[in-house]
Each structure stands twice: as C-alpha cells, then as structure tokens.
Design a protein around this motif. Structure first.
Motif, PDB file in Angstrom:
ATOM      1  N   PRO A 125       0.654  -1.324   0.055  1.00 17.63           N
ATOM      2  CA  PRO A 125      -0.025   0.031  -0.038  1.00 17.63           C
ATOM      3  C   PRO A 125       0.922   1.359   0.182  1.00 17.63           C
ATOM      4  CG  PRO A 125      -0.106  -1.173   2.180  1.00 17.63           C
ATOM      5  CD  PRO A 125       0.801  -2.025   1.299  1.00 17.63           C
ATOM      6  N   HIS A 126       0.230   2.385  -0.414  1.00 17.38           N
ATOM      7  CA  HIS A 126       0.855   3.840  -0.110  1.00 17.38           C
ATOM      8  C   HIS A 126       1.179   3.858   1.357  1.00 17.38           C
ATOM      9  CE1 HIS A 126      -2.576   5.721   1.254  1.00 17.38           C
ATOM     10  NE2 HIS A 126      -3.398   4.996   0.596  1.00 17.38           N
ATOM     11  N   VAL A 127       1.923   4.954   1.590  1.00 15.05           N
ATOM     12  CA  VAL A 127       2.071   5.254   3.070  1.00 15.05           C
ATOM     13  C   VAL A 127       1.541   6.921   3.303  1.00 15.05           C
ATOM     14  CG1 VAL A 127       3.952   3.574   3.652  1.00 15.05           C
ATOM     15  CG2 VAL A 127       4.744   5.895   2.731  1.00 15.05           C
ATOM     16  N   PHE A 128       0.608   7.323   2.461  1.00 16.74           N
ATOM     17  CA  PHE A 128       0.240   8.667   2.267  1.00 16.74           C
ATOM     18  C   PHE A 128      -0.667   8.791   3.745  1.00 16.74           C
ATOM     19  CE2 PHE A 128       0.389   8.608  -2.573  1.00 16.74           C
ATOM     20  CZ  PHE A 128       1.305   9.397  -2.388  1.00 16.74           C
ATOM     21  N   GLN A 252       5.762  12.734   8.053  1.00 19.27           N
ATOM     22  CA  GLN A 252       6.302  14.182   7.966  1.00 19.27           C
ATOM     23  C   GLN A 252       6.431  14.324   6.425  1.00 19.27           C
ATOM     24  OE1 GLN A 252       6.645  16.251  10.554  1.00 19.27           O
ATOM     25  NE2 GLN A 252       6.867  17.912   9.086  1.00 19.27           N
ATOM     26  N   ALA A 253       6.798  13.268   5.856  1.00 17.77           N
ATOM     27  CA  ALA A 253       7.131  13.383   4.240  1.00 17.77           C
ATOM     28  C   ALA A 253       6.057  13.071   3.378  1.00 17.77           C
ATOM     29  CB  ALA A 253       8.437  12.307   3.979  1.00 17.77           C
ATOM     30  N   TYR A 254       5.119  12.173   3.858  1.00 16.59           N
ATOM     31  CA  TYR A 254       3.913  11.928   2.858  1.00 16.59           C
ATOM     32  C   TYR A 254       2.996  12.035   3.575  1.00 16.59           C
ATOM     33  CZ  TYR A 254       8.000   9.384   1.093  1.00 16.59           C
ATOM     34  OH  TYR A 254       9.202   9.160   0.556  1.00 16.59           O
ATOM     35  N   THR A 255       2.659  13.278   4.049  1.00 15.31           N
ATOM     36  CA  THR A 255       1.199  13.755   4.557  1.00 15.31           C
ATOM     37  C   THR A 255       0.781  14.735   3.189  1.00 15.31           C
ATOM     38  OG1 THR A 255       1.445  13.535   6.782  1.00 15.31           O
ATOM     39  CG2 THR A 255      -0.231  15.184   6.039  1.00 15.31           C
ATOM     40  N   PHE A 256      -0.431  14.480   2.747  1.00 14.36           N
ATOM     41  CA  PHE A 256      -0.683  15.286   1.697  1.00 14.36           C
ATOM     42  C   PHE A 256      -2.263  15.200   1.515  1.00 14.36           C
ATOM     43  CE2 PHE A 256       3.506  13.961  -0.085  1.00 14.36           C
ATOM     44  CZ  PHE A 256       3.870  14.840  -0.422  1.00 14.36           C
ATOM     45  N   THR A 257      -2.497  16.505   2.030  1.00  8.65           N
ATOM     46  CA  THR A 257      -4.199  16.635   2.301  1.00  8.65           C
ATOM     47  C   THR A 257      -4.563  17.868   1.574  1.00  8.65           C
ATOM     48  OG1 THR A 257      -3.614  17.865   4.457  1.00  8.65           O
ATOM     49  CG2 THR A 257      -3.973  15.441   4.521  1.00  8.65           C
ATOM     50  N   GLU A 258      -3.851  18.415   0.581  1.00 10.78           N
ATOM     51  CA  GLU A 258      -4.540  19.855   0.075  1.00 10.78           C
ATOM     52  C   GLU A 258      -5.054  19.410  -1.360  1.00 10.78           C
ATOM     53  OE1 GLU A 258      -4.481  22.987   1.314  1.00 10.78           O
ATOM     54  OE2 GLU A 258      -4.110  21.968   2.780  1.00 10.78           O
ATOM     55  N   SER A 259      -5.828  18.226  -1.366  1.00  8.58           N
ATOM     56  CA  SER A 259      -6.629  17.984  -2.648  1.00  8.58           C
ATOM     57  C   SER A 259      -7.577  19.029  -2.843  1.00  8.58           C
ATOM     58  CB  SER A 259      -7.273  16.470  -2.704  1.00  8.58           C
ATOM     59  OG  SER A 259      -8.034  16.541  -1.613  1.00  8.58           O
ATOM     60  N   PRO A 260      -8.099  19.146  -4.053  1.00 16.27           N
ATOM     61  CA  PRO A 260      -9.331  19.945  -4.659  1.00 16.27           C
ATOM     62  C   PRO A 260     -10.412  19.429  -3.480  1.00 16.27           C
ATOM     63  CG  PRO A 260      -8.225  19.096  -6.504  1.00 16.27           C
ATOM     64  CD  PRO A 260      -7.494  18.597  -5.482  1.00 16.27           C
ATOM     65  N   LEU A 431       2.288  14.518  -6.692  1.00 15.28           N
ATOM     66  CA  LEU A 431       2.412  14.081  -7.729  1.00 15.28           C
ATOM     67  C   LEU A 431       4.011  14.130  -7.928  1.00 15.28           C
ATOM     68  CD1 LEU A 431      -0.088  16.014 -10.107  1.00 15.28           C
ATOM     69  CD2 LEU A 431       0.038  13.577  -9.623  1.00 15.28           C
ATOM     70  N   ASN A 432       4.765  14.940  -7.396  1.00 10.94           N
ATOM     71  CA  ASN A 432       6.353  14.681  -7.193  1.00 10.94           C
ATOM     72  C   ASN A 432       6.881  14.727  -5.808  1.00 10.94           C
ATOM     73  OD1 ASN A 432       9.044  15.053  -7.802  1.00 10.94           O
ATOM     74  ND2 ASN A 432       9.027  16.758  -8.929  1.00 10.94           N
ATOM     75  N   LEU A 433       7.521  13.542  -5.533  1.00 11.56           N
ATOM     76  CA  LEU A 433       8.002  13.257  -4.384  1.00 11.56           C
ATOM     77  C   LEU A 433       9.462  13.019  -4.456  1.00 11.56           C
ATOM     78  CD1 LEU A 433       5.240  10.558  -3.283  1.00 11.56           C
ATOM     79  CD2 LEU A 433       5.314  12.989  -2.897  1.00 11.56           C
ATOM     80  N   SER A 434       9.951  13.572  -5.592  1.00 13.45           N
ATOM     81  CA  SER A 434      11.581  13.291  -5.736  1.00 13.45           C
ATOM     82  C   SER A 434      12.364  13.956  -4.485  1.00 13.45           C
ATOM     83  CB  SER A 434      12.078  13.744  -7.165  1.00 13.45           C
ATOM     84  OG  SER A 434      11.550  14.881  -7.325  1.00 13.45           O
ATOM     85  N   HIS A 435      11.785  15.022  -3.792  1.00 19.39           N
ATOM     86  CA  HIS A 435      12.614  15.782  -2.843  1.00 19.39           C
ATOM     87  C   HIS A 435      12.496  14.990  -1.453  1.00 19.39           C
ATOM     88  CE1 HIS A 435       8.294  16.560  -2.101  1.00 19.39           C
ATOM     89  NE2 HIS A 435       8.725  16.755  -0.777  1.00 19.39           N
TER      90      HIS A 435
END
Ligand code: HEC
Ligand code: HEC
Length: 449
Positions: A125-128, A252-260, A431-435
């Motif tokens: 699974p993803h870790v978002f 810390q790295a994979y929290t992404f909650t700013e979706s439309p 969409l871009n997690l390379s950082h």
C-alpha cells in the motif's frame, strides 16, 4: 411607420432573447447552487470533515527516519529497503500487484523476482496520510491495531515494546522480521558475500531480530550521530527509537491533504469541477460508496469482503488462499475481508485492492459497483505475465460464501463522474515526491532500486 414597427419587432426580439438568456443563466445558477447545496447537505449528514494530519516531529527525528527508510542495511541480505516497495517515484508503493521481496532486483515494473523466491502475498500500500488519527489499523488485515484506550497490539503480542509513538511506528517493527520481504532465509548470503545473520534467528523471536538490526545500525558511526541528535540526552538506543523515527519520517514526508476535494470540504465551492461534484453526489448518495469509504479518511476502518479475485501464494494457514481479516480474528464472518482503504490520492496508488488485482482505477471502480460480476468476468490480462498464472480458480459465489453484496447500476456518464470525483482526491503536491529521496544513506549501500 414601417420602420418604427421593424424597430419594435427588433426591440421585442432583443428583449425576448435577453429574457431567455437571463432565464438560462438563472437556471444554470440554480443548478450549480442546488448541486453544492445538495452535496453540502449530504456531507453534513454524514459528518464528513476535511482530512487533517498532525505532523510536527523534530527535523532530527525525521532525518534519522529518512536514512532508515532508504537504507538496505535493514535487510538481512542488504539488498532491499523500505523504499524499494514504498518508493517516492512510485507514489510510495511499488507499482506492482504483489511485491517482490529480498533477492529481487530493480524498481517498479522493471523489478525482477529473485530465483527461487516466493511472491509477497499482498499489494504494497501507499504510505500517504498514515498519521491521520482516524487510522485504527495498519495492514490489509489490520494485524497492527490501536485500541480505544490507546494500547497498540501487534503480531509480536506480549513482545511488543512500550514507547511506540503511533501505529505507523508500530508497523515499522515488522517488515524487517518478514522472511520474504526483508529478512531472508537461513543459508542466504548477502550482497557483500557475508552470511545473513538476521535470517538465522528463530521465527517467533522478535526481540532477537530487533536487537540484531540495532547492532548493525549502531556499528555505523553516522547512525550513532543521527540517533544522538534525534534523541538528545539519550545514550542507549533500541528498536523503539528506530520505529518512532521511521514513523515520523513517513508521516512528515508523505502527508498530502491539500486535494481539491479537501479544499471543497473545507468550504471552497470553486475547488471542484461540476463533474467531480456530480461524482461526489453519487459516491455519498446513490452509489453507496460512503457506507464504507466514510468520514474524513474515506474509510470506516472496518473489514469487508469485496469479492476481489484471489491472486498470489496466499497467506498463513489459508494458503493458497488469503482469508484476510479472518486470519486475525478466526471469525468466519471475516473470511476474505480486508480493511477499507482510505481513498485520498487513490488515482496515484495503483495497482488497487489488497492484491493489486486491478491495474486501472476504472477497473477497480467498475468492480466496486458490481463485485460479483467483477469477479466472475475478471480479466487476468491486466496483470504482468508472471502473475497471470497466480490467479486462483475460484468462482465469485465461492468467494462470496453467502455474503449479500449489492450491485449499483450507473450510466457510463455517471461512472466517469465517479472517477472524476476520485481524481479530485489527488493533492497536486503528491505528484512529485523526488525531494523526499536522500542523496545517500549512512551504510553507503546503493540507493537505486
Ligand atoms: C517487499 C516489499 C516491502 C518492503 C521491503 C516493505 N514493505 Fe511495507 N508493505 C508491503 C506490503 C506488501 C504491505 C501490505 C502487507 C499486508 O497488509 O499484509 C506493506 C504494508 C506497509 C504499511 C501499512 C500501510 C497501511 O495502509 O496499512 C506501512 C506503513 C509500511 N508497509 C511501511 C514499511 C516500512 C517502514 C518498511 C521498512 C522498514 C517497509 N514497509 C518495507 C511491502 C513492503
Ligand atoms: C461494503 C463496503 C464497501 C463499499 C460499499 C465500497 N467499498 Fe470500495 N473498498 C472496500 C474495501 C474493503 C476495499 C478493499 C478490498 C480488497 O482489497 O479486497 C475497497 C477498495 C476500493 C478501491 C481500491 C482502493 C485501493 O487503494 O486499492 C476503490 C478505488 C474503491 N474501493 C472505490 C469504491 C467506490 C467508488 C465505491 C462505490 C461504488 C465503493 N468503493 C464501495 C469497501 C467498500
């Protein structure tokens, strides 16, 4: 006379068309209005709030966690890291239906299985957003769980250490103990030609495995420094420190909650297309998806049988089948039941389902609309050739075993609206997690794959 009559006619035509235009605009407005009104009423009734995740760990703790997450030194054969199966360039998954563990080579679709190795039985699974407080379970079968009183239970039972900060940290104790994922088999020789010391530890002896991993880490001076900065004042470090650091990094790295979608739920009507709003109306309404994909997380944190075709080597006592939650509870009601996944960023996280049986989001959605037919007419050609013979010959009826599973009929246009809604759950920043990739890791082992 004649001229003035023509003018009157023209004027009245103009007035009529202006009137029609106004009427048109107001109908449109009313429609847009009622769409938002209806959707917001539904969200209020179902208590849907924007997803929020607390991520306020110290940068030093996160830096240690990042090093660990990408370092193959954690694996018995020093050939696989957490990131091999949860890679930032693959939306924190591995892009495969089922994972190829230690012994394998390469990344994503190019990854090859090691000779004589066994497939990992489930989809990585993803870790978002795993720090969301709604999470009560980790893993598809929920074998790491947090009880209402805050206690964490795990497969290590009474060997589970105290001091774990959260469920994500608790989860991180286990990939390093899994033979097929990271630990390897007795007799394995690691990539540097040394005997694999982790593989020889008896299976149930979790503390011995954790101590061996810590001994490896603390033999590397850079790790000692990283542990010291992450835990100021501490002089001895153990597996709980390791686990808390990895958990902190993942959150810390994979929290992404700013979706439309999240912006819409927070009150911004303009954040969502009409198509996505129509899809949301279906999702929370007629299509019944939100009876399970509920609340801020879009998961009820319960286990359900969705008649997903059985694929892969199977798990535990059920092999070659994967009995899912029943392996944990022993309860026949939980046969083939898996944890309802959160759907945030779902468009990025394929293949979908506990075993990656569906390799397009549309196929997964069509299955969810009519699971019985989805299973009966399952198209194996969507899988990698290597995996196609791994689909078990089982009828939908066998997998359903008397469970009543509903079917929802939608038009093609409605299905597209539903998919547009799922697309609105993507945070553009995800969409871009390379950082999140480090330049190197303390062991000096290669980062690639
Ligand atoms: C060989 C591939 C592989 C490796 C290596 C691996 N994982 Fe996983 N990971 C998986 C699979 C497969 C699952 C699902 C297993 C299950 O549910 O039974 C999983 C589940 C998880 C979950 C649970 C997510 C959820 O939604 O419940 C987290 C978190 C996670 N892994 C983090 C890690 C960390 C941290 C490491 C390194 C210590 C790691 N993984 C190493 C394949 C891998
Ligand atoms: C009865 C509960 C339930 C209902 C109703 C339901 N789902 Fe699910 N959904 C689940 C469970 C459980 C899974 C995981 C099943 C598995 O892997 O075996 C899942 C998986 C999914 C997935 C794959 C997610 C991933 O990360 O792999 C998608 C997409 C999805 N559902 C969308 C929907 C949509 C759209 C609807 C409405 C048409 C819906 N679901 C209705 C429980 C439900």
């Amino acid at each position: 006379m004649c001229i003035s009559r023509r003018i009157t006619i023209r004027l009245s035509l103009l007035l009529i068309s202006m009137g029609l235009l106004l009427l048109g605009v107001s109908v449109l407005l009313a429609e847009g209005d009622s769409l938002d009104t209806a959707l917001r009423r539904m969200l209020a009734e179902q208590n849907v709030s924007p997803l929020t995740v607390r991520n306020d760990f110290s940068p030093e703790l996160v830096a240690l966690g990042q090093a660990l997450f990408f370092d193959k030194v954690l694996s018995g054969n020093q050939d696989i890291s957490c990131a091999t199966c949860h890679h930032p360039l693959l939306a924190t998954g591995d892009g495969l239906s089922l994972s190829f563990g230690t012994g394998g080579k390469g990344l994503g679709a190019a990854r090859m299985m090691g000779v004589g190795r066994t497939l990992v039985p489930r989809n990585a699974p993803h870790v978002f957003n795993l720090g969301a407080e709604e999470y009560q379970f980790m893993f598809w079968d929920g074998r790491v769980a947090q009880l209402a009183d805050g206690r964490i239970i795990t497969p290590a039972k009474e060997q589970t250490p105290d001091g774990l900060l959260n469920l994500v940290a608790a989860q991180a104790l286990f990939p390093i103990t899994s033979i097929d994922e990271m630990r390897g088999r007795p007799g394995d020789v690691d990539v540097l030609g040394h005997a694999n010391d982790l593989a020889n530890i008896p299976d149930g002896d979790f503390p011995a495995m954790w101590e061996a991993v810590m001994a490896r880490l603390l033999a590397i001076p850079e790790y000692v420094q990283l542990f010291q900065s992450a835990f100021p004042g501490k002089t001895a470090f153990d597996i709980v420190d390791y686990a808390n650091a990895i958990g902190a990094f993942e959150i810390q790295a994979y929290t992404f909650t700013e979706s439309p979608w999240n912006r819409y739920v927070a009150g911004d009507d303009a954040a969502l297309s009409d198509e996505a709003k129509q899809g949301a109306l279906l999702f929370f309404g007629e299509a019944g998806c939100s009876s399970c994909h509920s609340g801020a997380l879009l998961s009820d944190q319960q286990f359900h049988n969705r008649v997903v075709p059985q694929l892969g080597p199977g798990k535990g006592t059920g092999a070659p089948f994967d009995y899912g939650r029943m392996l944990e509870t022993g309860d026949g009601e939980d046969l083939f039941a898996f944890r309802t996944p959160s759907l945030h960023n779902v468009a990025l996280t394929g293949p979908w389902m506990h075993n990656g049986a569906f390799t397009t989001l549309e196929a997964a959605v069509r299955h969810e609309l009519d699971p019985e037919t989805g299973c009966a007419l399952y198209d194996v050609t969507q899988l990698l050739p290597l995996l196609q013979p791994e689909v078990l010959e089982m009828s939908a009826a066998q997998i359903m075993m008397g469970t009543q599973i509903g079917r929802v009929e939608l038009s093609e246009a409605e299905i597209q609206d539903l998919i547009a809604f799922l697309g609105s759950l993507t945070d553009p920043a995800a969409l871009n997690l390379s950082h999140t990739l480090p330049a190197s890791v303390p062991s000096g082992l290669p980062l690639a794959d």
